[in-house]
Design a protein around this motif. Structure first.
Motif, PDB file in Angstrom:
ATOM      1  N   GLU A  83       0.829  -1.210   0.000  1.00  0.00           N
ATOM      2  CA  GLU A  83       0.000   0.000   0.000  1.00  0.00           C
ATOM      3  C   GLU A  83       0.862   1.259   0.000  1.00  0.00           C
ATOM      4  N   VAL A  84       1.932   1.253   0.804  1.00  0.00           N
ATOM      5  CA  VAL A  84       2.841   2.407   0.853  1.00  0.00           C
ATOM      6  C   VAL A  84       3.444   2.672  -0.526  1.00  0.00           C
ATOM      7  N   CYS A  85       3.866   1.616  -1.188  1.00  0.00           N
ATOM      8  CA  CYS A  85       4.471   1.778  -2.514  1.00  0.00           C
ATOM      9  C   CYS A  85       3.431   2.181  -3.555  1.00  0.00           C
ATOM     10  N   THR A  86       2.219   1.639  -3.441  1.00  0.00           N
ATOM     11  CA  THR A  86       1.147   2.057  -4.347  1.00  0.00           C
ATOM     12  C   THR A  86       0.919   3.556  -4.224  1.00  0.00           C
ATOM     13  N   ASP A  87       0.870   4.057  -2.993  1.00  0.00           N
ATOM     14  CA  ASP A  87       0.660   5.488  -2.780  1.00  0.00           C
ATOM     15  C   ASP A  87       1.809   6.312  -3.353  1.00  0.00           C
ATOM     16  N   ALA A  88       3.027   5.861  -3.140  1.00  0.00           N
ATOM     17  CA  ALA A  88       4.191   6.606  -3.637  1.00  0.00           C
ATOM     18  C   ALA A  88       4.230   6.628  -5.160  1.00  0.00           C
ATOM     19  N   LEU A  89       3.931   5.494  -5.775  1.00  0.00           N
ATOM     20  CA  LEU A  89       3.915   5.422  -7.239  1.00  0.00           C
ATOM     21  C   LEU A  89       2.782   6.269  -7.808  1.00  0.00           C
ATOM     22  N   THR A  90       1.619   6.218  -7.162  1.00  0.00           N
ATOM     23  CA  THR A  90       0.478   7.012  -7.612  1.00  0.00           C
ATOM     24  C   THR A  90       0.781   8.504  -7.520  1.00  0.00           C
ATOM     25  N   ALA A  91       1.466   8.911  -6.449  1.00  0.00           N
ATOM     26  CA  ALA A  91       1.809  10.316  -6.275  1.00  0.00           C
ATOM     27  C   ALA A  91       2.705  10.826  -7.396  1.00  0.00           C
ATOM     28  N   GLN A  92       3.565   9.961  -7.913  1.00  0.00           N
ATOM     29  CA  GLN A  92       4.517  10.395  -8.945  1.00  0.00           C
ATOM     30  C   GLN A  92       4.030  10.132 -10.361  1.00  0.00           C
ATOM     31  N   PHE A  93       3.308   9.032 -10.557  1.00  0.00           N
ATOM     32  CA  PHE A  93       2.966   8.629 -11.923  1.00  0.00           C
ATOM     33  C   PHE A  93       1.465   8.592 -12.195  1.00  0.00           C
ATOM     34  N   GLY A  94       0.650   8.796 -11.172  1.00  0.00           N
ATOM     35  CA  GLY A  94      -0.781   8.642 -11.322  1.00  0.00           C
ATOM     36  C   GLY A  94      -1.200   7.224 -10.996  1.00  0.00           C
ATOM     37  N   ALA A  95      -2.517   6.999 -10.926  1.00  0.00           N
ATOM     38  CA  ALA A  95      -3.023   5.670 -10.563  1.00  0.00           C
ATOM     39  C   ALA A  95      -2.856   4.673 -11.700  1.00  0.00           C
ATOM     40  N   GLY A  96      -2.863   5.161 -12.928  1.00  0.00           N
ATOM     41  CA  GLY A  96      -2.667   4.285 -14.078  1.00  0.00           C
ATOM     42  C   GLY A  96      -3.528   4.698 -15.261  1.00  0.00           C
ATOM     43  N   PRO A  97      -3.096   4.302 -16.451  1.00  0.00           N
ATOM     44  CA  PRO A  97      -1.861   3.585 -16.746  1.00  0.00           C
ATOM     45  C   PRO A  97      -0.625   4.407 -16.362  1.00  0.00           C
ATOM     46  N   VAL A  98       0.452   3.708 -16.019  1.00  0.00           N
ATOM     47  CA  VAL A  98       1.681   4.371 -15.590  1.00  0.00           C
ATOM     48  C   VAL A  98       2.821   4.016 -16.541  1.00  0.00           C
ATOM     49  N   GLU A  99       3.793   4.920 -16.619  1.00  0.00           N
ATOM     50  CA  GLU A  99       4.938   4.711 -17.500  1.00  0.00           C
ATOM     51  C   GLU A  99       6.169   5.364 -16.893  1.00  0.00           C
ATOM     52  N   GLY A 100       7.308   4.698 -16.994  1.00  0.00           N
ATOM     53  CA  GLY A 100       8.553   5.239 -16.481  1.00  0.00           C
ATOM     54  C   GLY A 100       9.728   4.743 -17.294  1.00  0.00           C
ATOM     55  N   LYS A 101      10.866   5.346 -17.060  1.00  0.00           N
ATOM     56  CA  LYS A 101      12.068   4.940 -17.801  1.00  0.00           C
ATOM     57  C   LYS A 101      12.736   3.752 -17.123  1.00  0.00           C
ATOM     58  N   ILE A 102      13.370   2.907 -17.919  1.00  0.00           N
ATOM     59  CA  ILE A 102      14.243   1.843 -17.450  1.00  0.00           C
ATOM     60  C   ILE A 102      15.515   1.881 -18.279  1.00  0.00           C
ATOM     61  N   GLN A 103      16.580   1.316 -17.747  1.00  0.00           N
ATOM     62  CA  GLN A 103      17.852   1.356 -18.462  1.00  0.00           C
ATOM     63  C   GLN A 103      18.697   0.143 -18.092  1.00  0.00           C
ATOM     64  N   ALA A 104      19.378  -0.402 -19.092  1.00  0.00           N
ATOM     65  CA  ALA A 104      20.219  -1.573 -18.877  1.00  0.00           C
ATOM     66  C   ALA A 104      21.504  -1.443 -19.671  1.00  0.00           C
ATOM     67  N   LEU A 105      22.485  -2.264 -19.329  1.00  0.00           N
ATOM     68  CA  LEU A 105      23.737  -2.364 -20.071  1.00  0.00           C
ATOM     69  C   LEU A 105      23.781  -3.736 -20.720  1.00  0.00           C
ATOM     70  N   MET A 106      24.056  -3.756 -22.026  1.00  0.00           N
ATOM     71  CA  MET A 106      24.130  -5.011 -22.773  1.00  0.00           C
ATOM     72  C   MET A 106      25.600  -5.254 -23.159  1.00  0.00           C
ATOM     73  N   PHE A 107      26.135  -6.393 -22.735  1.00  0.00           N
ATOM     74  CA  PHE A 107      27.544  -6.733 -22.953  1.00  0.00           C
ATOM     75  C   PHE A 107      27.680  -7.857 -23.980  1.00  0.00           C
ATOM     76  N   SER A 108      28.814  -7.870 -24.657  1.00  0.00           N
ATOM     77  CA  SER A 108      29.150  -8.995 -25.530  1.00  0.00           C
ATOM     78  C   SER A 108      30.662  -9.191 -25.530  1.00  0.00           C
ATOM     79  N   VAL A 109      31.082 -10.453 -25.573  1.00  0.00           N
ATOM     80  CA  VAL A 109      32.501 -10.781 -25.641  1.00  0.00           C
ATOM     81  C   VAL A 109      32.659 -12.098 -26.392  1.00  0.00           C
ATOM     82  N   THR A 110      33.687 -12.180 -27.184  1.00  0.00           N
ATOM     83  CA  THR A 110      33.948 -13.367 -27.996  1.00  0.00           C
ATOM     84  C   THR A 110      34.984 -14.256 -27.330  1.00  0.00           C
ATOM     85  N   ALA A 111      34.717 -15.546 -27.338  1.00  0.00           N
ATOM     86  CA  ALA A 111      35.640 -16.511 -26.711  1.00  0.00           C
ATOM     87  C   ALA A 111      36.870 -16.718 -27.582  1.00  0.00           C
TER      88      ALA A 111
END
Length: 272
Positions: free
Chosen positions: A244-272
């Motif tokens: 419930e605490v997290c629902t309230d915090a997310l709603t305060a920042q993004f609205g009740a829904g639909p919600v959207e936010g950024k995500i980010q990752a690092l993609m690695f590659s190496v050859t044997a």
């Protein structure tokens, strides 16, 4: 950051919640990306380690020719059971295995994939050494890790909300493990320690995370990850309270829904 005793525990109701809520929320965009990178390698035999509930496995089954053999492994049988139950568009092999002690012969695969699993390995150089061992000469390792928690909106809001609610012992799984390995240098060093001599290349890949409701995001993170064990340690009502605490915090920042936010990752590659 140091690992915690519960960080590798994906059992009980976690696999189903993880697969139904967290996979479409944050994993699916990167599964599609990883499958495209895999297809570009034109492999004949692929090993996936830390396959979880099969998000990448399903994408691989769609993206690779039917003649390409796919073996998907995970340390946690409950996660793998969920993956096998959901299934894939074509046959793949599901097998329980420890990435640090793979039950496969040397040179068995020409592509090894690990999406968002390297952060959980207690001995990452050993896991890299195993990946290199089972790769054919010239084969490739593809892996991904999450970026900084500050670059992943929902995880960041959840972590801050939980820290405010439980200040004496804040649940830090998300910052500690999934988002605790965003620096590429240690990963590159671990790959070299594992025997890879080629350059470990990487690129930063942003994406968008979407959900129907803020509450769905709160349930995904609080109940569908090892955050759950941290919360349950506070008492029988803590999980519901935290959701419930997290629902309230997310709603305060993004609205009740639909919600959207950024995500980010690092993609690695190496050859044997």
């Amino acid at each position: 950051m140091a690992a915690h005793g519960t960080d590798q525990v994906f059992s009980g109701s976690i696999p189903e919640l993880y697969d139904t809520l967290l996979v479409p929320l944050i994993f699916e965009p990167y599964a599609v990306d990883m499958a495209a990178r895999a297809a570009a390698c034109q492999p004949k035999r692929v090993l996936e380690v830390a396959a979880g509930t099969g998000a990448v496995t399903r994408a691989l089954a769609r993206a690779l020719p039917a003649t390409t053999e796919v073996v998907a492994t995970d340390l946690n049988p409950p996660m793998l059971d969920r993956a096998a139950a959901v299934g894939t568009d074509r046959p793949v092999t599901w097998q329980q295995a420890d990435a640090q002690q793979l039950p496969f012969a040397d040179g068995s695969f020409d592509l090894v994939i690990c999406q968002f699993g390297a952060m959980f390995f207690p001995d990452r150089p050993r896991a890299f050494a195993e990946a290199r061992r089972v790769l054919t000469p010239g084969g490739k390792l593809l892996l991904s890790v999450w970026g900084r928690i500050e670059d992943n909106d929902f995880a960041n809001v959840v972590t801050k909300a939980l820290a405010k609610r439980f200040p004496e012992n804040p649940p830090m799984f998300l910052a500690r493990t999934p988002h605790g390995h965003y620096d590429p240098a240690p990963i590159q060093a671990d790959a070299r320690a594992g025997g890879f001599t080629a350059d470990v290349m990487y690129d930063v890949v942003p994406a968008r995370s979407r959900a129907d409701t803020a509450r769905g995001v709160a349930i995904a993170y609080c109940q569908g990850t090892p955050v759950r064990a941290e919360l349950e340690a506070f008492g029988p009502d803590a999980l519901t309270d935290a959701t419930e605490v997290c629902t309230d915090a997310l709603t305060a920042q993004f609205g009740a829904g639909p919600v959207e936010g950024k995500i980010q990752a690092l993609m690695f590659s190496v050859t044997a």
